[in-house]
Design a protein around this motif. Structure first.
Motif, PDB file in Angstrom:
ATOM      1  N   HIS A 182     -31.624 -20.926 -25.529  1.00 32.14           N
ATOM      2  CA  HIS A 182     -31.552 -21.531 -24.188  1.00 32.14           C
ATOM      3  C   HIS A 182     -30.126 -21.318 -23.694  1.00 32.14           C
ATOM      4  CE1 HIS A 182     -35.204 -24.289 -24.850  1.00 32.14           C
ATOM      5  NE2 HIS A 182     -35.045 -23.623 -25.986  1.00 32.14           N
ATOM      6  N   ALA A 183     -29.968 -20.519 -22.640  1.00 34.44           N
ATOM      7  CA  ALA A 183     -28.623 -20.144 -22.208  1.00 34.44           C
ATOM      8  C   ALA A 183     -27.802 -21.342 -21.731  1.00 34.44           C
ATOM      9  CB  ALA A 183     -28.709 -19.092 -21.112  1.00 34.44           C
ATOM     10  N   CYS A 184     -28.441 -22.321 -21.132  1.00 33.42           N
ATOM     11  CA  CYS A 184     -27.761 -23.587 -20.778  1.00 33.42           C
ATOM     12  C   CYS A 184     -28.832 -24.636 -20.504  1.00 33.42           C
ATOM     13  CB  CYS A 184     -26.852 -23.435 -19.558  1.00 33.42           C
ATOM     14  SG  CYS A 184     -27.734 -23.336 -17.989  1.00 33.42           S
ATOM     15  N   CYS A 185     -28.401 -25.904 -20.466  1.00 33.37           N
ATOM     16  CA  CYS A 185     -29.335 -27.015 -20.183  1.00 33.37           C
ATOM     17  C   CYS A 185     -30.550 -26.949 -21.110  1.00 33.37           C
ATOM     18  CB  CYS A 185     -29.783 -26.994 -18.730  1.00 33.37           C
ATOM     19  SG  CYS A 185     -28.453 -27.043 -17.543  1.00 33.37           S
ATOM     20  N   HIS A 186     -30.280 -27.001 -22.395  1.00 28.13           N
ATOM     21  CA  HIS A 186     -31.353 -26.871 -23.386  1.00 28.13           C
ATOM     22  C   HIS A 186     -32.524 -27.801 -23.057  1.00 28.13           C
ATOM     23  CE1 HIS A 186     -33.400 -27.592 -27.277  1.00 28.13           C
ATOM     24  NE2 HIS A 186     -33.111 -26.325 -27.499  1.00 28.13           N
ATOM     25  N   ASN A 187     -33.699 -27.223 -23.075  1.00 30.78           N
ATOM     26  CA  ASN A 187     -34.936 -27.957 -22.778  1.00 30.78           C
ATOM     27  C   ASN A 187     -35.722 -28.096 -24.076  1.00 30.78           C
ATOM     28  OD1 ASN A 187     -37.377 -28.889 -21.811  1.00 30.78           O
ATOM     29  ND2 ASN A 187     -37.778 -27.146 -20.456  1.00 30.78           N
ATOM     30  N   VAL A 191     -28.796 -30.592 -25.033  1.00 31.73           N
ATOM     31  CA  VAL A 191     -27.642 -30.339 -25.907  1.00 31.73           C
ATOM     32  C   VAL A 191     -27.364 -28.836 -25.937  1.00 31.73           C
ATOM     33  CG1 VAL A 191     -26.808 -30.446 -28.284  1.00 31.73           C
ATOM     34  CG2 VAL A 191     -28.138 -32.350 -27.331  1.00 31.73           C
ATOM     35  N   ASP A 192     -26.197 -28.447 -25.426  1.00 36.93           N
ATOM     36  CA  ASP A 192     -25.853 -27.018 -25.344  1.00 36.93           C
ATOM     37  C   ASP A 192     -24.791 -26.646 -26.365  1.00 36.93           C
ATOM     38  OD1 ASP A 192     -27.597 -26.531 -23.268  1.00 36.93           O
ATOM     39  OD2 ASP A 192     -26.081 -26.746 -21.699  1.00 36.93           O
ATOM     40  N   LEU A 193     -24.665 -25.343 -26.624  1.00 37.93           N
ATOM     41  CA  LEU A 193     -23.577 -24.843 -27.461  1.00 37.93           C
ATOM     42  C   LEU A 193     -22.294 -24.832 -26.623  1.00 37.93           C
ATOM     43  CD1 LEU A 193     -26.204 -23.606 -28.826  1.00 37.93           C
ATOM     44  CD2 LEU A 193     -24.714 -21.771 -29.628  1.00 37.93           C
ATOM     45  N   SER A 194     -21.153 -25.042 -27.297  1.00 36.16           N
ATOM     46  CA  SER A 194     -19.869 -24.879 -26.601  1.00 36.16           C
ATOM     47  C   SER A 194     -19.611 -23.375 -26.456  1.00 36.16           C
ATOM     48  CB  SER A 194     -18.744 -25.520 -27.417  1.00 36.16           C
ATOM     49  OG  SER A 194     -18.566 -24.791 -28.619  1.00 36.16           O
TER      50      SER A 194
END
Ligand code: LMR
Length: 400
Positions: A182-187, A191-194
């Motif tokens: 998930h490139a951003c805004c994990h669904n 919780v996203d990666l830094s």
């Protein structure tokens, strides 16, 4: 009379997300709130049509002069704009014509075209999705004929990312495994990666021969258009062949128009041309060519400096309202006497909060209060407003 050939077909279970909307519509409770599906609602509880969309629509209506078929891979001007949004206008990937972009039926359609393409050329590969992931990922890749597995992702103790376990699991996968990120805004977790963690993931993909498939449905909903594209750009700049499914359902609120795109990054213009020819076969044998309306709107807005600037303001408005709702939700829960610490919700990104509410609480909220939440405990904060937040937090307090 002949027995129907469909007589033995069993009832399918309702969809875990869209099925909630169907049940919600049939619920007679006047206080009902739908926090299931990932759809942005404004402060008055309406799913708005963006001003720029209205404006572009009017202009198009005045100039549209045909309803002829579209190209199999969609509107070229739309596909170009998609690449600029994904990679940045001055990207070497664009200059080198190394990426293929085809218009798709929303983010889901892009994922499915990508999955069907991959199945043709990597029939023995398996797919790896995060644990947990969007409800439809497993179903969609299984429908394309893949075996679908999970890699570790969410740490329920910290309400954060279990990065070490994720990295170790990915390291152990055989080459040509397909990894959905998930490139951003994990669904569903938010919780996203830094950025640092993304760079370590990109490093790993450089040596392992894995096939990354980035799901990018929420560009602009975490921090901004460019910041949210960090992962996509890191993969592209590192020269790692990858697939990207992006969507304009959320960022343009064009949900029902089904506008998205599949982009495949390759090492050369020549390889890109061959890949495009094969992706077009997948589309042609599926729905032939895409609809035009929504993609025309997106292309028109992105090509016009003034409309684009307005779009960015409207997008920022949606993003900021969701941030406010995160804050309000956490404060109201506290005010209603909930002692459990929900402050992690402020750290999550995008439309959703992975609330940690149990299945039992989710069922009670639905049956007793008409509050609809995905079974995993995922809450769509983008559907909260000052008014319904009060009711929802009261109900949660009584349910816990
Ligand atoms: C969601 O996760 O709620 C959205 O992406 C809508 C959908 O198609 O499931």
């Amino acid at each position: 009379m002949q027995v129907s050939p469909f007589a033995r077909i069993e009832m399918a279970p309702p969809d875990p997300i869209i099925g909630l909307t169907e049940a919600f519509k049939n619920d007679a409770n006047p206080k009902k709130v739908n926090l299931g599906v990932g759809v942005y609602q404004d402060g008055a509880g309406k799913v708005p049509i963006l001003q720029v969309v209205r404006e572009a629509q009017e202009r198009l209506q005045a100039t549209e002069d045909t309803k002829n078929y579209m190209p199999i891979d969609g509107i070229p001007a739309f596909n170009q704009q998609v690449q600029s949004l994904l990679f940045g206008a001055d990207s070497a990937v664009i200059a080198g014509a190394r990426a293929v972009t085809v218009q798709a039926l929303g983010g889901t359609g892009a994922l499915k075209v990508g999955a069907d393409f991959l199945k043709r050329f990597f029939p023995a590969s398996q797919v790896w999705i995060s644990d947990p992931s969007w409800e439809n990922h497993r179903a969609l890749f299984e429908a394309a004929g893949f075996t679908v597995n999970n890699y570790p992702y969410y740490d329920s103790e910290t309400h954060g990312l279990d990065f070490a376990s994720m990295l170790n699991a990915l390291k152990a996968l055989p080459a040509q495994s397909i990894v959905v990120l998930h490139a951003c805004c994990h669904n569903p977790t938010g919780v996203d990666l830094s950025q640092e963690e993304w760079l370590r993931v990109v490093d790993l993909f450089q040596t392992t021969g894995l096939i990354p498939f980035l799901d990018f449905a929420y560009q602009g909903f975490a921090e901004g258009i460019d910041a949210d594209a960090f992962a996509v750009r890191a993969f592209a700049e590192a020269g790692i062949p990858c697939l990207i499914a992006n969507s304009f359902s959320k960022s343009f609120a064009l949900y029902r128009e089904r506008v998205g795109a599949l982009t495949i990054v390759t090492p050369s213009e020549e390889e890109a041309a061959r890949v495009r020819s094969q992706v077009k076969r997948v589309i042609r044998t599926n729905y032939s060519n895409p609809p035009s309306h929504g993609a025309q709107i997106v292309a028109a807005v992105l090509a016009d400096a003034e409309l684009r600037a307005h779009w960015e303001i409207e997008l920022a408005g949606m993003r900021e309202r969701i941030h406010q709702m995160r804050d309000l939700f956490v404060r109201r829960l506290r005010e209603k006497g909930v002692e459990q610490d929900f402050s992690f919700i402020r750290r999550q990104q995008g439309m959703f909060s992975y609330s940690g509410l149990s299945r039992e609480a989710v069922d009670r909220l639905r049956n007793e209060y008409g509050i609809y939440i995905v079974g995993s405990g995922r809450v769509c904060l983008a559907a909260l407003n000052e008014k319904n937040c009060e009711y929802v937090c009261e109900a949660i307090a009584e349910t816990l």
